[in-house]
Design a protein around this motif. Structure first.
Motif, PDB file in Angstrom:
ATOM      1  N   VAL A   8       1.171   7.737   0.730  1.00  0.00           N
ATOM      2  CA  VAL A   8       1.753   7.655  -0.603  1.00  0.00           C
ATOM      3  C   VAL A   8       1.062   6.493  -1.298  1.00  0.00           C
ATOM      4  O   VAL A   8       1.064   5.372  -0.786  1.00  0.00           O
ATOM      5  CB  VAL A   8       3.278   7.411  -0.539  1.00  0.00           C
ATOM      6  N   ARG A   9       0.453   6.752  -2.438  1.00  0.00           N
ATOM      7  CA  ARG A   9      -0.306   5.719  -3.146  1.00  0.00           C
ATOM      8  C   ARG A   9       0.553   4.989  -4.164  1.00  0.00           C
ATOM      9  O   ARG A   9       1.317   5.600  -4.897  1.00  0.00           O
ATOM     10  CB  ARG A   9      -1.499   6.351  -3.882  1.00  0.00           C
ATOM     11  N   LEU A  10       0.414   3.676  -4.187  1.00  0.00           N
ATOM     12  CA  LEU A  10       1.060   2.859  -5.203  1.00  0.00           C
ATOM     13  C   LEU A  10       0.247   2.910  -6.488  1.00  0.00           C
ATOM     14  O   LEU A  10      -0.952   3.219  -6.458  1.00  0.00           O
ATOM     15  CB  LEU A  10       1.162   1.411  -4.719  1.00  0.00           C
ATOM     16  N   PRO A  11       0.848   2.554  -7.609  1.00  0.00           N
ATOM     17  CA  PRO A  11       0.083   2.503  -8.857  1.00  0.00           C
ATOM     18  C   PRO A  11      -1.026   1.454  -8.746  1.00  0.00           C
ATOM     19  O   PRO A  11      -0.887   0.472  -8.006  1.00  0.00           O
ATOM     20  CB  PRO A  11       1.109   2.074  -9.904  1.00  0.00           C
ATOM     21  N   PRO A  12      -2.120   1.644  -9.480  1.00  0.00           N
ATOM     22  CA  PRO A  12      -3.194   0.648  -9.440  1.00  0.00           C
ATOM     23  C   PRO A  12      -2.718  -0.712  -9.953  1.00  0.00           C
ATOM     24  O   PRO A  12      -1.851  -0.795 -10.808  1.00  0.00           O
ATOM     25  CB  PRO A  12      -4.270   1.217 -10.372  1.00  0.00           C
ATOM     26  N   TYR A  13      -3.319  -1.752  -9.407  1.00  0.00           N
ATOM     27  CA  TYR A  13      -3.077  -3.135  -9.844  1.00  0.00           C
ATOM     28  C   TYR A  13      -1.593  -3.520  -9.745  1.00  0.00           C
ATOM     29  O   TYR A  13      -1.053  -4.144 -10.652  1.00  0.00           O
ATOM     30  CB  TYR A  13      -3.594  -3.348 -11.269  1.00  0.00           C
ATOM     31  N   ALA A  14      -0.958  -3.156  -8.639  1.00  0.00           N
ATOM     32  CA  ALA A  14       0.450  -3.475  -8.469  1.00  0.00           C
ATOM     33  C   ALA A  14       0.718  -4.048  -7.070  1.00  0.00           C
ATOM     34  O   ALA A  14       1.522  -3.516  -6.320  1.00  0.00           O
ATOM     35  CB  ALA A  14       1.299  -2.236  -8.715  1.00  0.00           C
ATOM     36  N   PRO A  15       0.053  -5.156  -6.694  1.00  0.00           N
ATOM     37  CA  PRO A  15       0.258  -5.706  -5.352  1.00  0.00           C
ATOM     38  C   PRO A  15       1.695  -6.180  -5.109  1.00  0.00           C
ATOM     39  O   PRO A  15       2.140  -6.240  -3.971  1.00  0.00           O
ATOM     40  CB  PRO A  15      -0.727  -6.869  -5.281  1.00  0.00           C
ATOM     41  N   GLU A  16       2.428  -6.469  -6.203  1.00  0.00           N
ATOM     42  CA  GLU A  16       3.816  -6.921  -6.023  1.00  0.00           C
ATOM     43  C   GLU A  16       4.715  -5.815  -5.479  1.00  0.00           C
ATOM     44  O   GLU A  16       5.818  -6.080  -5.006  1.00  0.00           O
ATOM     45  CB  GLU A  16       4.379  -7.466  -7.344  1.00  0.00           C
ATOM     46  N   LEU A  17       4.254  -4.571  -5.507  1.00  0.00           N
ATOM     47  CA  LEU A  17       5.031  -3.452  -4.963  1.00  0.00           C
ATOM     48  C   LEU A  17       4.750  -3.217  -3.484  1.00  0.00           C
ATOM     49  O   LEU A  17       5.434  -2.426  -2.848  1.00  0.00           O
ATOM     50  CB  LEU A  17       4.714  -2.166  -5.737  1.00  0.00           C
ATOM     51  N   VAL A  43       5.590  10.233   9.442  1.00  0.00           N
ATOM     52  CA  VAL A  43       5.431   8.863   8.954  1.00  0.00           C
ATOM     53  C   VAL A  43       4.834   8.893   7.550  1.00  0.00           C
ATOM     54  O   VAL A  43       3.758   9.465   7.339  1.00  0.00           O
ATOM     55  CB  VAL A  43       4.504   8.050   9.893  1.00  0.00           C
ATOM     56  N   LEU A  44       5.555   8.277   6.607  1.00  0.00           N
ATOM     57  CA  LEU A  44       5.019   8.074   5.261  1.00  0.00           C
ATOM     58  C   LEU A  44       4.402   6.682   5.226  1.00  0.00           C
ATOM     59  O   LEU A  44       5.068   5.701   5.568  1.00  0.00           O
ATOM     60  CB  LEU A  44       6.125   8.160   4.214  1.00  0.00           C
ATOM     61  N   VAL A  45       3.129   6.602   4.859  1.00  0.00           N
ATOM     62  CA  VAL A  45       2.425   5.325   4.796  1.00  0.00           C
ATOM     63  C   VAL A  45       2.177   4.992   3.327  1.00  0.00           C
ATOM     64  O   VAL A  45       1.461   5.715   2.638  1.00  0.00           O
ATOM     65  CB  VAL A  45       1.088   5.380   5.571  1.00  0.00           C
ATOM     66  N   VAL A  46       2.790   3.915   2.861  1.00  0.00           N
ATOM     67  CA  VAL A  46       2.621   3.461   1.483  1.00  0.00           C
ATOM     68  C   VAL A  46       1.411   2.538   1.456  1.00  0.00           C
ATOM     69  O   VAL A  46       1.355   1.556   2.192  1.00  0.00           O
ATOM     70  CB  VAL A  46       3.886   2.733   0.984  1.00  0.00           C
ATOM     71  N   GLU A  47       0.433   2.885   0.622  1.00  0.00           N
ATOM     72  CA  GLU A  47      -0.808   2.112   0.554  1.00  0.00           C
ATOM     73  C   GLU A  47      -1.242   1.931  -0.889  1.00  0.00           C
ATOM     74  O   GLU A  47      -0.753   2.624  -1.779  1.00  0.00           O
ATOM     75  CB  GLU A  47      -1.915   2.799   1.378  1.00  0.00           C
ATOM     76  N   ASP A  48      -2.179   1.016  -1.098  1.00  0.00           N
ATOM     77  CA  ASP A  48      -2.699   0.812  -2.435  1.00  0.00           C
ATOM     78  C   ASP A  48      -3.770   1.862  -2.732  1.00  0.00           C
ATOM     79  O   ASP A  48      -3.986   2.775  -1.948  1.00  0.00           O
ATOM     80  CB  ASP A  48      -3.222  -0.619  -2.615  1.00  0.00           C
ATOM     81  N   ASN A  49      -4.433   1.710  -3.842  1.00  0.00           N
ATOM     82  CA  ASN A  49      -5.446   2.683  -4.260  1.00  0.00           C
ATOM     83  C   ASN A  49      -6.849   2.259  -3.887  1.00  0.00           C
ATOM     84  O   ASN A  49      -7.792   2.446  -4.656  1.00  0.00           O
ATOM     85  CB  ASN A  49      -5.360   2.908  -5.773  1.00  0.00           C
ATOM     86  N   GLY A  50      -7.036   1.684  -2.705  1.00  0.00           N
ATOM     87  CA  GLY A  50      -8.366   1.284  -2.260  1.00  0.00           C
ATOM     88  C   GLY A  50      -9.321   2.473  -2.281  1.00  0.00           C
ATOM     89  O   GLY A  50      -8.974   3.562  -1.832  1.00  0.00           O
ATOM     90  N   GLY A  51     -10.515   2.255  -2.786  1.00  0.00           N
ATOM     91  CA  GLY A  51     -11.495   3.333  -2.888  1.00  0.00           C
ATOM     92  C   GLY A  51     -11.914   3.911  -1.557  1.00  0.00           C
ATOM     93  O   GLY A  51     -12.394   5.037  -1.480  1.00  0.00           O
TER      94      GLY A  51
END
Length: 187
Positions: free
Chosen positions: A121-130, A97-105
């Motif tokens: 898998v981390r999304l770029p910072p400040y990109a909630p639209e993704l 399972v690949l889990v796409v998540e934000d960059n929460g500290g």
């Protein structure tokens, strides 16, 4: 996504999920509502600052979802929820399972890493639209908006019922979360 292609080569079954967190509580959520012309609208509010957090996982391709309502948003809660998620979807040697998540500290895996079969898998910072999981909050908030709750327990009951209902609505979740560019797994 190169990680998806690599994972599909190594594992017989691969799925891609999105994960996000949402803070809700006794501070009211106010939304626009329809009312007859000339009729005043009254929405009771009693703002208090007690919170719960929803950890939501969604597979945009299938609409499958998992929700956890927890009292805190921290590293330990993240690790416990991620472990529970891994068990609930059967992640392991046969299912990656690949889990796409934000960059929460606080998105910090346990000392031994993520549970077996889970890759974050981390999304770029400040990109909630993704983040497809961001689109779940409109749905989770639907039954608690424009309402005043007497206690956090009452609030949690209503929110829990909504999350349980959403888990039975894969078509609705796919409509809200399957972006045209989302990587689809072939298995």
């Amino acid at each position: 996504m190169e990680q998806l292609r690599r994972a599909e080569l190594l594992h017989p079954r691969v799925s891609v999920w999105a994960m996000d967190e949402h803070r809700l509580g006794l501070k009211p959520i106010l939304r626009t509502v329809w009312a007859p012309t000339g009729q005043p609208l009254v929405c009771p509010v009693h703002p208090r600052y007690e919170w719960l957090y929803i950890y939501a996982f969604v597979n945009p391709q299938t609409g499958e979802s998992r929700f956890w309502i927890v009292p805190t948003l921290d590293k330990q809660a993240y690790q416990l929820v991620m472990a529970a998620f891994a068990v609930s979807v059967g992640a392991g040697d046969e299912h990656h399972v690949l889990v796409v998540e934000d960059n929460g500290g606080f998105h910090v895996p346990a000392m031994q890493g993520h549970p077996p079969g889970i890759t974050a898998v981390r999304l770029p910072p400040y990109a909630p639209e993704l983040q497809p999981a961001e689109r779940l909050w409109k749905l989770t908030d639907a039954t608690v908006a424009n309402r005043c709750f007497d206690s956090l327990n009452e609030f949690q009951t209503v929110l829990g019922e909504q999350c349980a209902w959403l888990e039975t609505q894969p078509d609705l979740l796919t409509q809200h979360t399957l972006f045209h560019w989302w990587p689809l797994s072939g298995n």
